[in-house]
Design a protein around this motif. Structure first.
Motif, PDB file in Angstrom:
ATOM      1  N   MET A   1     -17.803  45.775  34.061  1.00  0.00           N
ATOM      2  CA  MET A   1     -17.376  45.725  32.661  1.00  0.00           C
ATOM      3  C   MET A   1     -16.098  44.881  32.536  1.00  0.00           C
ATOM      4  SD  MET A   1     -14.949  47.346  30.478  1.00  0.00           S
ATOM      5  CE  MET A   1     -14.429  48.834  31.327  1.00  0.00           C
ATOM      6  N   LEU A   2     -15.196  45.027  33.496  1.00  0.00           N
ATOM      7  CA  LEU A   2     -13.902  44.335  33.426  1.00  0.00           C
ATOM      8  C   LEU A   2     -14.013  42.842  33.728  1.00  0.00           C
ATOM      9  CD1 LEU A   2     -11.737  47.107  35.054  1.00  0.00           C
ATOM     10  CD2 LEU A   2     -11.477  46.221  32.727  1.00  0.00           C
ATOM     11  N   GLU A   3     -15.062  42.460  34.452  1.00  0.00           N
ATOM     12  CA  GLU A   3     -15.208  41.034  34.753  1.00  0.00           C
ATOM     13  C   GLU A   3     -15.366  40.228  33.465  1.00  0.00           C
ATOM     14  OE1 GLU A   3     -18.252  40.862  37.736  1.00  0.00           O
ATOM     15  OE2 GLU A   3     -16.878  41.701  39.237  1.00  0.00           O
ATOM     16  N   TRP A   4     -16.081  40.778  32.488  1.00  0.00           N
ATOM     17  CA  TRP A   4     -16.208  40.107  31.188  1.00  0.00           C
ATOM     18  C   TRP A   4     -14.828  39.875  30.595  1.00  0.00           C
ATOM     19  CZ3 TRP A   4     -14.683  40.865  26.200  1.00  0.00           C
ATOM     20  CH2 TRP A   4     -15.323  40.095  25.222  1.00  0.00           C
ATOM     21  N   PHE A   5     -13.963  40.878  30.690  1.00  0.00           N
ATOM     22  CA  PHE A   5     -12.621  40.762  30.099  1.00  0.00           C
ATOM     23  C   PHE A   5     -11.747  39.758  30.845  1.00  0.00           C
ATOM     24  CE2 PHE A   5     -13.756  44.710  27.989  1.00  0.00           C
ATOM     25  CZ  PHE A   5     -13.189  44.523  26.741  1.00  0.00           C
ATOM     26  N   ILE A   6     -11.957  39.652  32.160  1.00  0.00           N
ATOM     27  CA  ILE A   6     -11.161  38.680  32.922  1.00  0.00           C
ATOM     28  C   ILE A   6     -11.475  37.268  32.415  1.00  0.00           C
ATOM     29  CG2 ILE A   6     -10.896  37.644  35.224  1.00  0.00           C
ATOM     30  CD1 ILE A   6     -11.240  40.569  36.307  1.00  0.00           C
ATOM     31  N   ASN A   7     -12.761  36.985  32.213  1.00  0.00           N
ATOM     32  CA  ASN A   7     -13.146  35.673  31.657  1.00  0.00           C
ATOM     33  C   ASN A   7     -12.629  35.502  30.238  1.00  0.00           C
ATOM     34  OD1 ASN A   7     -14.561  34.781  33.906  1.00  0.00           O
ATOM     35  ND2 ASN A   7     -16.433  35.816  33.269  1.00  0.00           N
ATOM     36  N   GLU A   8     -12.720  36.540  29.454  1.00  0.00           N
ATOM     37  CA  GLU A   8     -12.282  36.487  28.060  1.00  0.00           C
ATOM     38  C   GLU A   8     -10.789  36.162  27.972  1.00  0.00           C
ATOM     39  OE1 GLU A   8     -13.552  36.413  25.248  1.00  0.00           O
ATOM     40  OE2 GLU A   8     -12.162  37.221  23.772  1.00  0.00           O
ATOM     41  N   GLN A   9     -10.003  36.753  28.870  1.00  0.00           N
ATOM     42  CA  GLN A   9      -8.554  36.512  28.818  1.00  0.00           C
ATOM     43  C   GLN A   9      -8.200  35.088  29.229  1.00  0.00           C
ATOM     44  OE1 GLN A   9      -7.937  39.256  26.655  1.00  0.00           O
ATOM     45  NE2 GLN A   9      -6.035  38.321  27.334  1.00  0.00           N
ATOM     46  N   VAL A  10      -8.960  34.523  30.162  1.00  0.00           N
ATOM     47  CA  VAL A  10      -8.733  33.109  30.505  1.00  0.00           C
ATOM     48  C   VAL A  10      -8.924  32.269  29.244  1.00  0.00           C
ATOM     49  CG1 VAL A  10      -9.657  31.129  31.796  1.00  0.00           C
ATOM     50  CG2 VAL A  10      -9.366  33.346  32.939  1.00  0.00           C
ATOM     51  N   GLU A  11      -9.983  32.582  28.482  1.00  0.00           N
ATOM     52  CA  GLU A  11     -10.269  31.824  27.262  1.00  0.00           C
ATOM     53  C   GLU A  11      -9.188  32.057  26.206  1.00  0.00           C
ATOM     54  OE1 GLU A  11     -14.028  32.625  25.231  1.00  0.00           O
ATOM     55  OE2 GLU A  11     -13.049  31.713  23.510  1.00  0.00           O
ATOM     56  N   GLU A  12      -8.754  33.289  26.054  1.00  0.00           N
ATOM     57  CA  GLU A  12      -7.793  33.576  24.985  1.00  0.00           C
ATOM     58  C   GLU A  12      -6.417  32.949  25.271  1.00  0.00           C
ATOM     59  OE1 GLU A  12      -9.701  36.590  22.233  1.00  0.00           O
ATOM     60  OE2 GLU A  12      -8.057  37.571  23.258  1.00  0.00           O
ATOM     61  N   ASP A  72     -11.171  48.892  41.365  1.00  0.00           N
ATOM     62  CA  ASP A  72     -11.548  48.427  42.694  1.00  0.00           C
ATOM     63  C   ASP A  72     -11.192  49.472  43.746  1.00  0.00           C
ATOM     64  OD1 ASP A  72     -12.706  46.393  44.191  1.00  0.00           O
ATOM     65  OD2 ASP A  72     -10.757  45.595  44.780  1.00  0.00           O
ATOM     66  N   LYS A  73      -9.976  49.997  43.640  1.00  0.00           N
ATOM     67  CA  LYS A  73      -9.512  50.993  44.604  1.00  0.00           C
ATOM     68  C   LYS A  73     -10.374  52.256  44.533  1.00  0.00           C
ATOM     69  CE  LYS A  73      -5.279  53.103  46.253  1.00  0.00           C
ATOM     70  NZ  LYS A  73      -4.020  53.669  45.834  1.00  0.00           N
ATOM     71  N   ALA A  74     -10.840  52.576  43.320  1.00  0.00           N
ATOM     72  CA  ALA A  74     -11.673  53.774  43.137  1.00  0.00           C
ATOM     73  C   ALA A  74     -13.149  53.494  43.455  1.00  0.00           C
ATOM     74  CB  ALA A  74     -11.541  54.275  41.698  1.00  0.00           C
ATOM     75  N   ASN A  75     -13.436  52.247  43.854  1.00  0.00           N
ATOM     76  CA  ASN A  75     -14.820  51.826  44.131  1.00  0.00           C
ATOM     77  C   ASN A  75     -15.741  52.103  42.939  1.00  0.00           C
ATOM     78  OD1 ASN A  75     -16.656  50.550  45.735  1.00  0.00           O
ATOM     79  ND2 ASN A  75     -17.358  52.431  46.728  1.00  0.00           N
ATOM     80  N   ASP A  76     -15.210  51.854  41.747  1.00  0.00           N
ATOM     81  CA  ASP A  76     -15.960  52.086  40.507  1.00  0.00           C
ATOM     82  C   ASP A  76     -16.638  50.772  40.110  1.00  0.00           C
ATOM     83  OD1 ASP A  76     -16.817  52.441  37.866  1.00  0.00           O
ATOM     84  OD2 ASP A  76     -15.234  53.904  37.474  1.00  0.00           O
ATOM     85  N   GLN A  77     -17.880  50.626  40.552  1.00  0.00           N
ATOM     86  CA  GLN A  77     -18.565  49.340  40.347  1.00  0.00           C
ATOM     87  C   GLN A  77     -18.867  49.079  38.876  1.00  0.00           C
ATOM     88  OE1 GLN A  77     -21.499  50.492  43.056  1.00  0.00           O
ATOM     89  NE2 GLN A  77     -20.392  49.720  44.840  1.00  0.00           N
ATOM     90  N   ALA A  78     -19.237  50.121  38.141  1.00  0.00           N
ATOM     91  CA  ALA A  78     -19.562  49.930  36.709  1.00  0.00           C
ATOM     92  C   ALA A  78     -18.332  49.452  35.940  1.00  0.00           C
ATOM     93  CB  ALA A  78     -20.087  51.235  36.117  1.00  0.00           C
TER      94      ALA A  78
END
Ligand code: FEO
Length: 172
Positions: free
Chosen positions: A118-129, A108-114
């Motif tokens: 990609m990380l949003e998928w992992f945020i959801n995945e970790q909630v599930e795990e 986010d700080k680096a303004n790296d949108q890609a």
């Protein structure tokens, strides 16, 4: 890609591979403890962790960056009980979740949108795990840690019924 994002992804890659290694060793212990259903659960999780590692590796490669494979520490080979093993699962998933959150903050700080997408998928995945680990601990509490209840839970896990785990969600 900014170097700080690349370095943070490479640092996080170690946690995914560590998780794969821990689940793999845990599967061996469950098998020795005559809990094939729990072993099957741990093997499924190990395979998912390897897929997670490759998501990071491929994200770096797709963006012309070099993945760096880390040295891995030897994972725990034995546990005192299934409960202790599942406590370790929850703790490990919480550690991965925290690392993903920190990684997202770097992107986010680096303004790296890609990287952020990609990380949003992992945020959801970790909630599930994390939910899966807590649900499984809850089922173990209800089943009891020895005897028929434990065997029933083992059979459920062997049939692929993992509480709190939605195979259609982020984990594919
Ligand atoms: Fe890939 Fe369970 O963290």
């Amino acid at each position: 890609m900014k170097p700080e994002v690349r370095d943070a992804i490479n640092a996080h890659l170690k946690l995914e591979l560590d998780a794969w290694y821990k689940y793999s060793a845990m599967a061996l212990w469950f098998e020795e403890a005559d809990l094939p259903g729990f072993a099957s659960f741990a093997k499924t999780q190990a395979a998912e962790e390897m897929q997670h590692a490759y998501r990071f590796i491929e994200h770096l490669q797709d963006r012309d960056q070099s993945p760096v494979l880390p040295a891995l520490a030897q994972p725990a080979a034995t546990y005192d009980s299934p409960r202790e093993a599942l406590d370790a699962v929850l703790k490990s998933e919480q550690t991965v979740s925290e690392s993903i959150r920190q990684l997202y903050a770097v992107a986010d700080k680096a303004n790296d949108q890609a990287a952020r997408i990609m990380l949003e998928w992992f945020i959801n995945e970790q909630v599930e795990e994390e939910n899966m680990a807590r649900s499984l601990l809850g089922r173990l509490r209800l089943a009891g840690e020895v005897g028929a209840g434990l065997m029933l839970l083992d059979q459920e896990l062997g049939a692929g019924n993992i509480p709190g785990h939605n195979p259609d969600a982020a984990g594919a």
